[in-house]
Scaffold this motif. Structure first.
Motif, PDB file in Angstrom:
ATOM      1  N   VAL A 321       4.712  62.879  -8.566  1.00 40.55           N
ATOM      2  CA  VAL A 321       5.423  62.775  -9.848  1.00 40.55           C
ATOM      3  C   VAL A 321       4.657  61.772 -10.703  1.00 40.55           C
ATOM      4  O   VAL A 321       4.522  60.602 -10.333  1.00 40.55           O
ATOM      5  N   GLU A 322       4.163  62.222 -11.815  1.00 40.40           N
ATOM      6  CA  GLU A 322       3.369  61.361 -12.690  1.00 40.40           C
ATOM      7  C   GLU A 322       4.206  60.178 -13.173  1.00 40.40           C
ATOM      8  O   GLU A 322       5.326  60.330 -13.659  1.00 40.40           O
ATOM      9  N   GLY A 323       3.625  59.000 -12.992  1.00 43.35           N
ATOM     10  CA  GLY A 323       4.281  57.775 -13.451  1.00 43.35           C
ATOM     11  C   GLY A 323       5.241  57.159 -12.453  1.00 43.35           C
ATOM     12  O   GLY A 323       5.653  56.013 -12.617  1.00 43.35           O
ATOM     13  N   ALA A 324       5.625  57.912 -11.388  1.00 47.13           N
ATOM     14  CA  ALA A 324       6.538  57.351 -10.380  1.00 47.13           C
ATOM     15  C   ALA A 324       5.830  56.248  -9.596  1.00 47.13           C
ATOM     16  O   ALA A 324       4.599  56.242  -9.471  1.00 47.13           O
ATOM     17  N   TRP A 325       6.607  55.344  -9.037  1.00 44.29           N
ATOM     18  CA  TRP A 325       6.034  54.202  -8.302  1.00 44.29           C
ATOM     19  C   TRP A 325       6.846  53.957  -7.035  1.00 44.29           C
ATOM     20  O   TRP A 325       8.080  54.019  -7.057  1.00 44.29           O
ATOM     21  N   VAL A 326       6.157  53.700  -5.911  1.00 43.13           N
ATOM     22  CA  VAL A 326       6.808  53.404  -4.635  1.00 43.13           C
ATOM     23  C   VAL A 326       6.178  52.154  -4.047  1.00 43.13           C
ATOM     24  O   VAL A 326       4.946  52.016  -4.036  1.00 43.13           O
ATOM     25  N   ALA A 327       7.015  51.226  -3.551  1.00 42.75           N
ATOM     26  CA  ALA A 327       6.522  49.982  -2.957  1.00 42.75           C
ATOM     27  C   ALA A 327       5.756  50.262  -1.673  1.00 42.75           C
ATOM     28  O   ALA A 327       6.068  51.191  -0.926  1.00 42.75           O
ATOM     29  N   ASN A 328       4.757  49.418  -1.387  1.00 41.05           N
ATOM     30  CA  ASN A 328       3.934  49.596  -0.191  1.00 41.05           C
ATOM     31  C   ASN A 328       4.755  49.569   1.094  1.00 41.05           C
ATOM     32  O   ASN A 328       4.512  50.345   2.014  1.00 41.05           O
ATOM     33  N   ASN A 329       5.734  48.651   1.169  1.00 38.15           N
ATOM     34  CA  ASN A 329       6.504  48.554   2.414  1.00 38.15           C
ATOM     35  C   ASN A 329       7.344  49.810   2.654  1.00 38.15           C
ATOM     36  O   ASN A 329       7.551  50.229   3.795  1.00 38.15           O
ATOM     37  N   THR A 330       7.823  50.446   1.570  1.00 41.05           N
ATOM     38  CA  THR A 330       8.572  51.696   1.716  1.00 41.05           C
ATOM     39  C   THR A 330       7.660  52.810   2.213  1.00 41.05           C
ATOM     40  O   THR A 330       8.044  53.609   3.079  1.00 41.05           O
ATOM     41  N   ILE A 331       6.455  52.869   1.671  1.00 46.38           N
ATOM     42  CA  ILE A 331       5.475  53.872   2.118  1.00 46.38           C
ATOM     43  C   ILE A 331       5.143  53.664   3.586  1.00 46.38           C
ATOM     44  O   ILE A 331       5.120  54.611   4.378  1.00 46.38           O
ATOM     45  N   MET A 332       4.879  52.422   3.969  1.00 48.73           N
ATOM     46  CA  MET A 332       4.508  52.138   5.353  1.00 48.73           C
ATOM     47  C   MET A 332       5.626  52.525   6.326  1.00 48.73           C
ATOM     48  O   MET A 332       5.373  53.109   7.382  1.00 48.73           O
ATOM     49  N   THR A 333       6.873  52.220   5.965  1.00 51.14           N
ATOM     50  CA  THR A 333       8.005  52.569   6.829  1.00 51.14           C
ATOM     51  C   THR A 333       8.131  54.069   6.996  1.00 51.14           C
ATOM     52  O   THR A 333       8.248  54.585   8.113  1.00 51.14           O
ATOM     53  N   SER A 355      -6.765  56.662   2.170  1.00 54.31           N
ATOM     54  CA  SER A 355      -6.383  58.071   2.136  1.00 54.31           C
ATOM     55  C   SER A 355      -5.574  58.401   0.891  1.00 54.31           C
ATOM     56  O   SER A 355      -5.759  59.454   0.275  1.00 54.31           O
ATOM     57  N   LEU A 356      -4.656  57.506   0.504  1.00 53.79           N
ATOM     58  CA  LEU A 356      -3.857  57.744  -0.697  1.00 53.79           C
ATOM     59  C   LEU A 356      -4.745  57.812  -1.940  1.00 53.79           C
ATOM     60  O   LEU A 356      -4.535  58.652  -2.819  1.00 53.79           O
ATOM     61  N   ALA A 357      -5.751  56.925  -1.981  1.00 58.13           N
ATOM     62  CA  ALA A 357      -6.675  56.953  -3.110  1.00 58.13           C
ATOM     63  C   ALA A 357      -7.482  58.249  -3.126  1.00 58.13           C
ATOM     64  O   ALA A 357      -7.732  58.832  -4.186  1.00 58.13           O
ATOM     65  N   GLU A 362      -2.852  56.268  -7.404  1.00 59.45           N
ATOM     66  CA  GLU A 362      -3.270  54.947  -7.849  1.00 59.45           C
ATOM     67  C   GLU A 362      -2.640  53.892  -6.945  1.00 59.45           C
ATOM     68  O   GLU A 362      -1.421  53.765  -6.891  1.00 59.45           O
ATOM     69  N   ILE A 363      -3.469  53.166  -6.233  1.00 62.57           N
ATOM     70  CA  ILE A 363      -2.975  52.187  -5.275  1.00 62.57           C
ATOM     71  C   ILE A 363      -3.074  50.779  -5.855  1.00 62.57           C
ATOM     72  O   ILE A 363      -3.758  50.546  -6.847  1.00 62.57           O
ATOM     73  N   GLY A 364      -2.363  49.849  -5.223  1.00 64.82           N
ATOM     74  CA  GLY A 364      -2.418  48.446  -5.637  1.00 64.82           C
ATOM     75  C   GLY A 364      -1.805  48.180  -6.995  1.00 64.82           C
ATOM     76  O   GLY A 364      -2.209  47.257  -7.702  1.00 64.82           O
ATOM     77  N   VAL A 382       2.296  52.027  -4.985  1.00 64.60           N
ATOM     78  CA  VAL A 382       1.444  53.177  -5.302  1.00 64.60           C
ATOM     79  C   VAL A 382       2.092  53.971  -6.428  1.00 64.60           C
ATOM     80  O   VAL A 382       3.301  54.212  -6.393  1.00 64.60           O
ATOM     81  N   ARG A 383       1.294  54.387  -7.402  1.00 62.79           N
ATOM     82  CA  ARG A 383       1.806  55.157  -8.526  1.00 62.79           C
ATOM     83  C   ARG A 383       1.421  56.629  -8.363  1.00 62.79           C
ATOM     84  O   ARG A 383       0.281  56.942  -8.023  1.00 62.79           O
ATOM     85  N   GLY A 384       2.428  57.505  -8.575  1.00 62.03           N
ATOM     86  CA  GLY A 384       2.149  58.938  -8.602  1.00 62.03           C
ATOM     87  C   GLY A 384       2.944  59.754  -7.616  1.00 62.03           C
ATOM     88  O   GLY A 384       2.797  60.985  -7.597  1.00 62.03           O
TER      89      GLY A 384
END
Length: 388
Positions: A321-333, A355-357, A362-364, A382-384
């Motif tokens: 989803v363009e413009g969406a953002w998810v925190a790193n800890n949520t992704i890792m879990t 891998s996400l990049a 867009e990471i970081g 991460v955005r997207g």
């Protein structure tokens, strides 16, 4: 070797530094004081903090200087309010000043975060639940309902672990070696009560248990205490017979009063197959599809690093989803639990980011978010994508 006196001096020095940094970040306006004209440095003055706390300027100065003085619990709580400390800072203050955690904030509502609920849901076929300071079960997964009954239909008392074990007569047939398990749970409950002395809800619970359970009434005066243990647990389920688990309970770091308990099925008594049957019945009753593939049950862990596990996880659990953002800890879990459920070896954090990049994300990306105490903090993510 560091002496006890040196440790004491270091602790008091850390306390003074901590207090200085907390008052330096506040403005007089934020605490309801006038700014004045001759303010050369940012933050509050010592005299202003002393005024807010209700102590002398000299006494507060000595505290910041690391003098060997002992602030009372009441003074520390006033410092918490005056310096606008959050729950983590409050705990740190008490550990530095008293070398022990602060009294529990009994009136704080116990709310399980969406991230913690998501964590429970991805245990798949392993029953799991979160309990609070009074040992009330606050959140659970589908497997927990399939084995222990629908928690949604139970009253608060019926969802209390200690109450159901000692008062519900069905527990004596359900829990194999009931007395041994009950004594163990009671000793762990007694240990946790030490953190919440005087809590009115706990006091009420104990009084009711003393009234309704002869065993609780007989064993409670023994003052047996015990920490959390990894134990083997056997249940005699009314539908499928014996189920054998390893039971593990661990503390939730962000919310120390929360305990997560997970039941991992063992091969004994054909537990994995029976558990699969119970959960399939549950999903049929609910009209849902399982959150976890059947392959997650009873299969050995294997190394499959050649697979692009991040791509597989993205395809199954996420949506771009363009413009969406998810925190790193949520992704890792989410990613780690998906790998565990599908018996993949998860990549390290650096490998996940690469891998996400590679997949065009867009990471970081830093973003200001509200934490559980409604304070804004900068978090990397991460955005997207969104996680489904």
């Amino acid at each position: 070797m560091v002496s006890q006196q040196q440790q004491q001096e270091y602790r008091l020095h850390e306390l003074g530094d901590f207090l200085r940094t907390r008052r330096a970040r506040l403005t007089p306006e934020e605490v309801g004081l006038p700014r004045g004209n001759r303010r050369k440095t940012p933050g509050l003055r010592r005299a202003e903090v002393a005024q807010l706390v209700g102590v002398s300027v000299d006494w507060y100065t000595w505290l910041e200087q690391g003098r060997s003085i002992s602030p009372s619990t009441q003074v520390l709580e006033r410092l918490v309010q005056a310096l606008h400390l959050d729950v983590n800072e409050r705990s740190h203050l008490f550990l530095l000043a008293h070398q022990q955690p602060p009294p529990a904030l009994s009136q704080e509502p116990e709310v399980v975060s969406p991230t913690l609920q998501h964590f429970l849901d991805h245990f798949g076929y392993r029953p799991a639940f979160v309990s609070g300071r009074q040992w009330d079960i606050l959140a659970w997964n589908d497997a927990g309902c399939a084995v222990f009954g629908d928690f949604r239909l139970k009253t608060t008392r019926e969802r209390n672990t200690v109450w159901s074990l000692f008062v519900d007569s069905a527990s004596r047939q359900f829990v194999v070696d009931w007395e041994e398990d009950a004594r163990r749970i009671l000793a762990q409950f007694r240990s946790s009560c030490g953190r919440h002395l005087g809590d009115p809800q706990l006091t009420e619970l104990i009084h009711e248990l003393m009234h309704y359970s002869p065993e609780f009434r007989a064993w409670w005066p023994d003052h047996e205490v015990l920490g959390a243990q990894e134990v083997k647990k056997t249940l005699n389920h009314p539908q499928v017979g014996y189920l054998v688990f390893e039971r593990l309970t661990f503390q939730v770091l962000d919310t120390p009063d929360f305990k997560t308990t997970v039941y991992t099925p063992l091969d004994e008594a054909d537990t994995p197959r029976k558990l699969e049957h119970l959960l399939e019945q549950w999903y049929q009753q609910e009209g849902q599809k399982p959150h976890t593939p059947k392959a997650a049950l009873g299969l050995p862990q294997v190394q499959r690093l050649e697979q692009d596990t991040v791509a597989l996880w993205l395809a199954e659990c996420c949506q771009k989803v363009e413009g969406a953002w998810v925190a790193n800890n949520t992704i890792m879990t989410s990613y780690t639990l998906w790998c565990e459920a599908n018996r993949y070896e998860p990549k390290k954090a650096k490998g996940i980011s690469q891998s996400l990049a590679t997949h065009g994300l867009e990471i970081g990306v830093n973003k200001r978010v509200l934490d559980e105490h409604h304070r804004r903090k900068m978090t990397r993510g991460v955005r997207g994508i969104v996680i489904l």
